[in-house]
Design a protein around this motif. Structure first.
Motif, PDB file in Angstrom:
ATOM      1  N   ALA A 190       0.833  -1.210   0.000  1.00 27.03           N
ATOM      2  CA  ALA A 190       0.000   0.000   0.000  1.00 27.03           C
ATOM      3  C   ALA A 190       0.865   1.257   0.000  1.00 27.03           C
ATOM      4  O   ALA A 190       0.596   2.217  -0.739  1.00 27.03           O
ATOM      5  N   GLN A 191       1.903   1.267   0.804  1.00 29.26           N
ATOM      6  CA  GLN A 191       2.795   2.425   0.855  1.00 29.26           C
ATOM      7  C   GLN A 191       3.511   2.634  -0.478  1.00 29.26           C
ATOM      8  O   GLN A 191       3.697   3.770  -0.920  1.00 29.26           O
ATOM      9  N   HIS A 192       3.892   1.539  -1.110  1.00 26.87           N
ATOM     10  CA  HIS A 192       4.559   1.642  -2.412  1.00 26.87           C
ATOM     11  C   HIS A 192       3.604   2.196  -3.467  1.00 26.87           C
ATOM     12  O   HIS A 192       3.971   3.080  -4.251  1.00 26.87           O
ATOM     13  N   LEU A 193       2.390   1.687  -3.494  1.00 23.03           N
ATOM     14  CA  LEU A 193       1.404   2.162  -4.468  1.00 23.03           C
ATOM     15  C   LEU A 193       1.112   3.640  -4.268  1.00 23.03           C
ATOM     16  O   LEU A 193       0.988   4.408  -5.233  1.00 23.03           O
ATOM     17  N   GLN A 194       1.001   4.053  -3.018  1.00 23.15           N
ATOM     18  CA  GLN A 194       0.774   5.470  -2.729  1.00 23.15           C
ATOM     19  C   GLN A 194       1.948   6.312  -3.215  1.00 23.15           C
ATOM     20  O   GLN A 194       1.758   7.368  -3.845  1.00 23.15           O
ATOM     21  N   HIS A 195       3.144   5.856  -2.946  1.00 20.14           N
ATOM     22  CA  HIS A 195       4.353   6.591  -3.349  1.00 20.14           C
ATOM     23  C   HIS A 195       4.417   6.748  -4.868  1.00 20.14           C
ATOM     24  O   HIS A 195       4.876   7.778  -5.384  1.00 20.14           O
ATOM     25  N   GLU A 196       3.953   5.737  -5.601  1.00 18.58           N
ATOM     26  CA  GLU A 196       4.010   5.765  -7.061  1.00 18.58           C
ATOM     27  C   GLU A 196       2.815   6.487  -7.687  1.00 18.58           C
ATOM     28  O   GLU A 196       2.712   6.558  -8.909  1.00 18.58           O
ATOM     29  N   GLY A 197       1.905   7.009  -6.891  1.00 20.41           N
ATOM     30  CA  GLY A 197       0.829   7.838  -7.409  1.00 20.41           C
ATOM     31  C   GLY A 197      -0.424   7.099  -7.843  1.00 20.41           C
ATOM     32  O   GLY A 197      -1.231   7.644  -8.604  1.00 20.41           O
ATOM     33  N   PHE A 198      -0.599   5.862  -7.373  1.00 19.50           N
ATOM     34  CA  PHE A 198      -1.818   5.132  -7.709  1.00 19.50           C
ATOM     35  C   PHE A 198      -3.026   5.787  -7.043  1.00 19.50           C
ATOM     36  O   PHE A 198      -2.911   6.387  -5.977  1.00 19.50           O
ATOM     37  N   ALA A 199      -4.191   5.654  -7.670  1.00 18.55           N
ATOM     38  CA  ALA A 199      -5.406   6.277  -7.144  1.00 18.55           C
ATOM     39  C   ALA A 199      -5.980   5.473  -5.985  1.00 18.55           C
ATOM     40  O   ALA A 199      -6.390   6.029  -4.967  1.00 18.55           O
ATOM     41  N   PHE A 200      -6.023   4.147  -6.135  1.00 12.73           N
ATOM     42  CA  PHE A 200      -6.542   3.290  -5.073  1.00 12.73           C
ATOM     43  C   PHE A 200      -6.183   1.838  -5.367  1.00 12.73           C
ATOM     44  O   PHE A 200      -5.730   1.485  -6.453  1.00 12.73           O
ATOM     45  N   TRP A 201      -6.441   1.011  -4.372  1.00  7.67           N
ATOM     46  CA  TRP A 201      -6.175  -0.429  -4.444  1.00  7.67           C
ATOM     47  C   TRP A 201      -7.516  -1.146  -4.391  1.00  7.67           C
ATOM     48  O   TRP A 201      -8.266  -1.008  -3.424  1.00  7.67           O
ATOM     49  N   ASN A 202      -7.823  -1.907  -5.430  1.00  8.66           N
ATOM     50  CA  ASN A 202      -9.045  -2.709  -5.491  1.00  8.66           C
ATOM     51  C   ASN A 202      -8.772  -4.054  -4.832  1.00  8.66           C
ATOM     52  O   ASN A 202      -8.081  -4.905  -5.389  1.00  8.66           O
ATOM     53  N   LEU A 203      -9.345  -4.259  -3.657  1.00 10.84           N
ATOM     54  CA  LEU A 203      -9.127  -5.487  -2.894  1.00 10.84           C
ATOM     55  C   LEU A 203     -10.201  -6.533  -3.141  1.00 10.84           C
ATOM     56  O   LEU A 203     -10.208  -7.588  -2.497  1.00 10.84           O
ATOM     57  N   GLY A 204     -11.133  -6.257  -4.049  1.00 15.70           N
ATOM     58  CA  GLY A 204     -12.128  -7.264  -4.401  1.00 15.70           C
ATOM     59  C   GLY A 204     -13.237  -7.395  -3.379  1.00 15.70           C
ATOM     60  O   GLY A 204     -13.772  -6.396  -2.895  1.00 15.70           O
ATOM     61  N   HIS A 205     -13.587  -8.629  -3.037  1.00 12.46           N
ATOM     62  CA  HIS A 205     -14.717  -8.874  -2.135  1.00 12.46           C
ATOM     63  C   HIS A 205     -14.549  -8.141  -0.807  1.00 12.46           C
ATOM     64  O   HIS A 205     -13.453  -8.161  -0.217  1.00 12.46           O
ATOM     65  N   PRO A 206     -15.624  -7.526  -0.319  1.00  9.24           N
ATOM     66  CA  PRO A 206     -15.521  -6.726   0.901  1.00  9.24           C
ATOM     67  C   PRO A 206     -15.758  -7.504   2.189  1.00  9.24           C
ATOM     68  O   PRO A 206     -15.781  -6.927   3.265  1.00  9.24           O
ATOM     69  N   PHE A 207     -15.902  -8.838   2.088  1.00  4.99           N
ATOM     70  CA  PHE A 207     -16.362  -9.602   3.248  1.00  4.99           C
ATOM     71  C   PHE A 207     -15.249  -9.995   4.209  1.00  4.99           C
ATOM     72  O   PHE A 207     -15.523 -10.354   5.347  1.00  4.99           O
ATOM     73  N   MET A 208     -13.989  -9.958   3.761  1.00 11.23           N
ATOM     74  CA  MET A 208     -12.896 -10.380   4.640  1.00 11.23           C
ATOM     75  C   MET A 208     -12.555  -9.275   5.629  1.00 11.23           C
ATOM     76  O   MET A 208     -12.328  -8.135   5.263  1.00 11.23           O
TER      77      MET A 208
END
Length: 242
Positions: A190-208
């Motif tokens: 998550a920290q790497h994706l934020q640093h690289e300027g990604f908008a968000f992380w799609n984690l799929g199913h919300p039940f976990m």
């Protein structure tokens, strides 16, 4: 029981049909296909489907694309880091890498998951997607390794489209000495994706529950797709994730 309809490349040729008939459908989220082509898989992914598989007795494996009713999404300013993971972050005993042990990560799913859906034709498809280049789509593996031994502690496979990253599947070691390292891998990613300027992380199913503990929020299909279309329309260089 929900009826699962077949979906084909021809089904998705007309964007108007997708918007008018598939997106508003509150009864169906799963579809099935016997098309294992890279182009079809990418088309599904770019529309917001997340594809898994299903084994039909006497018939074999089918592709199971799902346009979910709701998605777990992590906006990086909402990332929650527990006290235990904060302690691990200060240790110098791990290495986070990308695309360094792709085949071993795929093998790990079979080793760690009793019901592994990432197999057969699907694994072959991912291997082809990994070795080829496509416009605005990059399949990748994420590895957390023991710095001293090189042992694979935790890993996952997912794909980048535009300014989004989507998780497909992951695993982590059950050894006591690696307690919470699975969550550490998620936080580091998550920290790497934020640093690289990604908008968000799609984690799929919300039940976990672990996704909520990480800071993910639940978005209904329509709200998610509105954000998704905007974020995937931006072309990101694959080098941004190396």
């Amino acid at each position: 029981m929900q009826e699962i309809y077949k979906i084909t490349p021809k089904t998705l040729e007309d964007d108007a049909y997708f918007e008018a008939c598939i997106v508003p459908n509150k009864t169906n989220n799963y579809y099935w296909s016997d098309d294992w082509s890279e182009e079809f898989y990418i088309k599904l992914a770019k529309l917001g489907f997340i594809s898994t598989t299903y084994e039909i007795p006497q018939e074999g494996l089918i592709l199971l694309p799902e346009l979910q009713f709701a998605y777990a999404v992590l906006f990086f300013d909402k990332l929650h880091i527990s006290k235990k993971v904060k302690k691990l972050l200060k240790r110098d005993d791990y290495i986070l890498s990308f695309d360094s042990r792709f085949d071993e990560v795929l093998d790990g799913f079979e080793k760690h998951h009793k019901d592994n859906w990432l197999k057969g034709e699907y694994r072959g498809l991912l291997e082809r997607l990994y070795t080829k280049e496509f416009e605005n789509f990059k399949l990748m593996s994420v590895e957390l390794k023991d710095k001293e031994s090189g042992e694979l502690i935790a890993a996952e496979v997912g794909y980048v489209i535009g300014k989004t990253y989507t998780s497909l599947s992951g695993f982590c070691s059950k050894e006591k000495r690696y307690s919470n390292y699975g969550t550490l891998q998620l936080v580091l990613l998550a920290q790497h994706l934020q640093h690289e300027g990604f908008a968000f992380w799609n984690l799929g199913h919300p039940f976990m529950e672990y996704k909520k503990r990480l800071g993910a929020v639940v978005l209904e299909r329509e709200e998610f797709l509105a954000l998704w279309r905007e974020a995937v329309s931006c072309t990101f260089s694959p080098m941004k994730i190396k």
